[in-house]
Design an enzyme around this catalytic site. Structure first.
Site, PDB file in Angstrom:
ATOM      1  N   LEU A 153      39.305  30.562  41.505  1.00 51.83           N
ATOM      2  CA  LEU A 153      39.314  31.937  42.000  1.00 51.83           C
ATOM      3  C   LEU A 153      37.919  32.531  41.973  1.00 51.83           C
ATOM      4  O   LEU A 153      37.214  32.423  40.961  1.00 51.83           O
ATOM      5  CB  LEU A 153      40.237  32.801  41.132  1.00 51.83           C
ATOM      6  CG  LEU A 153      40.109  34.318  41.292  1.00 51.83           C
ATOM      7  CD1 LEU A 153      40.603  34.759  42.668  1.00 51.83           C
ATOM      8  CD2 LEU A 153      40.862  35.058  40.189  1.00 51.83           C
ATOM      9  N   SER A 154      37.500  33.163  43.059  1.00 57.71           N
ATOM     10  CA  SER A 154      36.275  33.954  43.108  1.00 57.71           C
ATOM     11  C   SER A 154      35.062  33.095  42.725  1.00 57.71           C
ATOM     12  O   SER A 154      34.743  32.143  43.424  1.00 57.71           O
ATOM     13  CB  SER A 154      36.426  35.184  42.209  1.00 57.71           C
ATOM     14  OG  SER A 154      35.403  36.109  42.438  1.00 57.71           O
ATOM     15  N   ALA A 155      34.384  33.410  41.615  1.00 55.57           N
ATOM     16  CA  ALA A 155      33.266  32.576  41.180  1.00 55.57           C
ATOM     17  C   ALA A 155      33.736  31.157  40.897  1.00 55.57           C
ATOM     18  O   ALA A 155      33.002  30.191  41.136  1.00 55.57           O
ATOM     19  CB  ALA A 155      32.617  33.170  39.935  1.00 55.57           C
ATOM     20  N   GLY A 157      36.115  29.808  42.589  1.00 58.32           N
ATOM     21  CA  GLY A 157      36.243  29.260  43.931  1.00 58.32           C
ATOM     22  C   GLY A 157      34.906  28.807  44.477  1.00 58.32           C
ATOM     23  O   GLY A 157      34.794  27.756  45.124  1.00 58.32           O
ATOM     24  N   GLY A 158      33.861  29.598  44.214  1.00 61.64           N
ATOM     25  CA  GLY A 158      32.517  29.209  44.629  1.00 61.64           C
ATOM     26  C   GLY A 158      32.079  27.925  43.954  1.00 61.64           C
ATOM     27  O   GLY A 158      31.478  27.050  44.585  1.00 61.64           O
TER      28      GLY A 158
END
Length: 373
Positions: A153-155, A157-158
């Site tokens: 998720l989010s970071a 995900g990055g």
């Protein structure tokens, strides 16, 4: 007064920082309760300085799959696991879970450093630490190296995108929730710009850094992309940039999905390979803010299709992304038809109704002419 470009850029950066800090104003989850996860201290050189937490179901046999789950900013590995229900599904379906955790010494908000080149280059920094964790899990538990998956998720995900780019030979597939394309940023100012105001680039431009990240010459991992239309932390346009990046690697075009379907504010797009395999999919959820879409448990003995626990960045939208991701990866079991017979000897089907994600997928396959009924 004349404002120089440098001062104008600094002012913009300050405003973006303030916006991000306001969105993540809460303190990080307390790390006291590891939720039954086991910490592994000696798994390798650990150049990124991360923690390694795992869940391995008792009696897990050899050649089981491995899921790597990466939390977002201000979250902990245990909190992310509890919210998404990864360990619960591991016990049900028979796979191991690896949950890397960021240390506050590396990032005050607990974010994986997805935007720092020294942490997103093959065999360096945080991606190298997670690769070492994966190798340890495969070796120690004799897991199936052909079925290693990553989600975040989010970071997280990055960082998941960085792992898929740097080690495409390691991962069979990924699932990115409110994430960003690989090399969308190479500094803190660029990270804020990418989050709030992503640049629209060509598919070739997006794919170039992925191709340069390794010497990979084989098939690319499959990818599931999730994005909320109401996300104010990671702009929804980032999902389209991720799709451009990954579809280009597979020789597919964003404008030509194999099928698409919409219902109840949820849109599902699907891109298939020439053999009919699901290579890339995208879930857009209009009402979803920044977080993992869930259909959480509400009481003991809840029906199938419910999983996890709602909370900050764990959002109840009536759709379990964990179930849908497992289905995309090929780890979900085929549904079994169930019947009950009444006292008159008449049978009635009581098979659980498929999730919205599963129904959208089936509709998209029918539209593409790849499924009957």
């Amino acid at each position: 007064m004349t404002v120089t470009p440098a001062l104008h850029g600094l002012d913009r950066l300050i405003r973006l920082r303030q916006r991000w800090s306001h969105l993540h104003a809460g303190a990080r989850e307390a790390p006291a309760d590891e939720g039954g996860l086991e910490e592994i201290a000696d798994f390798g050189a650990n150049p990124g300085g991360l923690r390694m937490l795992v869940h391995v179901p008792p009696g897990l046999g050899p050649d089981a799959p491995l899921v790597v789950a990466l939390h977002g900013c201000t979250q902990t590995a245990a909190g992310y696991d509890r919210g998404c229900g990864w360990s619960v599904m591991a016990d049900r379906l028979g796979f191991a879970v690896l949950l890397p955790e960021q240390r506050s010494a590396n990032n005050p908000k607990g974010c994986f450093n997805w935007f720092e080149p020294e942490h997103t280059r093959r065999d360096a920094g945080e991606v190298a630490s997670i690769r070492q964790m994966v190798a340890w899990m495969l070796r120690r538990h004799r897991l199936d190296p052909r079925r290693v998956f990553v989600t975040g998720l989010s970071a997280g995900g990055g960082m998941g995108m960085a792992l898929l780019a740097c080690y495409p030979e390691v991962f069979a597939a990924g699932a990115i929730i409110a994430g960003l394309p690989y090399r969308a940023a190479a500094s803190v100012p660029q990270a804020f710009e990418a989050m709030f105001h992503p640049q629209a680039r060509s598919a070739a431009e997006r794919a170039a850094p992925v191709r340069a990240a390794s010497a990979h010459a084989g098939r690319w991992p499959r990818l599931s992309v999730w994005q909320g239309g109401a996300d104010r932390t990671v702009a929804p346009a980032n999902a389209e940039e991720i799709l451009k990046q990954w579809l280009e690697l597979h020789g597919l075009a964003l404008e030509r999905p194999s099928g698409s379907a919409s219902a109840d504010g949820v849109t599902h797009r699907l891109w298939l390979g020439t053999d009919g395999q699901r290579l890339v999919e995208a879930h857009g959820i209009d009402r979803l803010a920044h977080g993992v879409p869930l259909n959480p448990l509400r009481e003991e003995g809840d029906a199938e299709g419910r999983l996890g626990q709602a909370g900050p960045y764990m959002l109840d939208v009536g759709l379990s992304s964990t179930h849908a991701i497992l289905d995309f990866w090929g780890l979900a079991p085929a549904p079994q038809r169930a019947f009950v017979v009444d006292r008159h000897g008449e049978a009635r089907e009581v098979t659980e109704r498929p999730s919205l994600a599963a129904r959208l997928l089936r509709k998209a396959l029918r539209i593409a002419g790849l499924r009957d009924g």
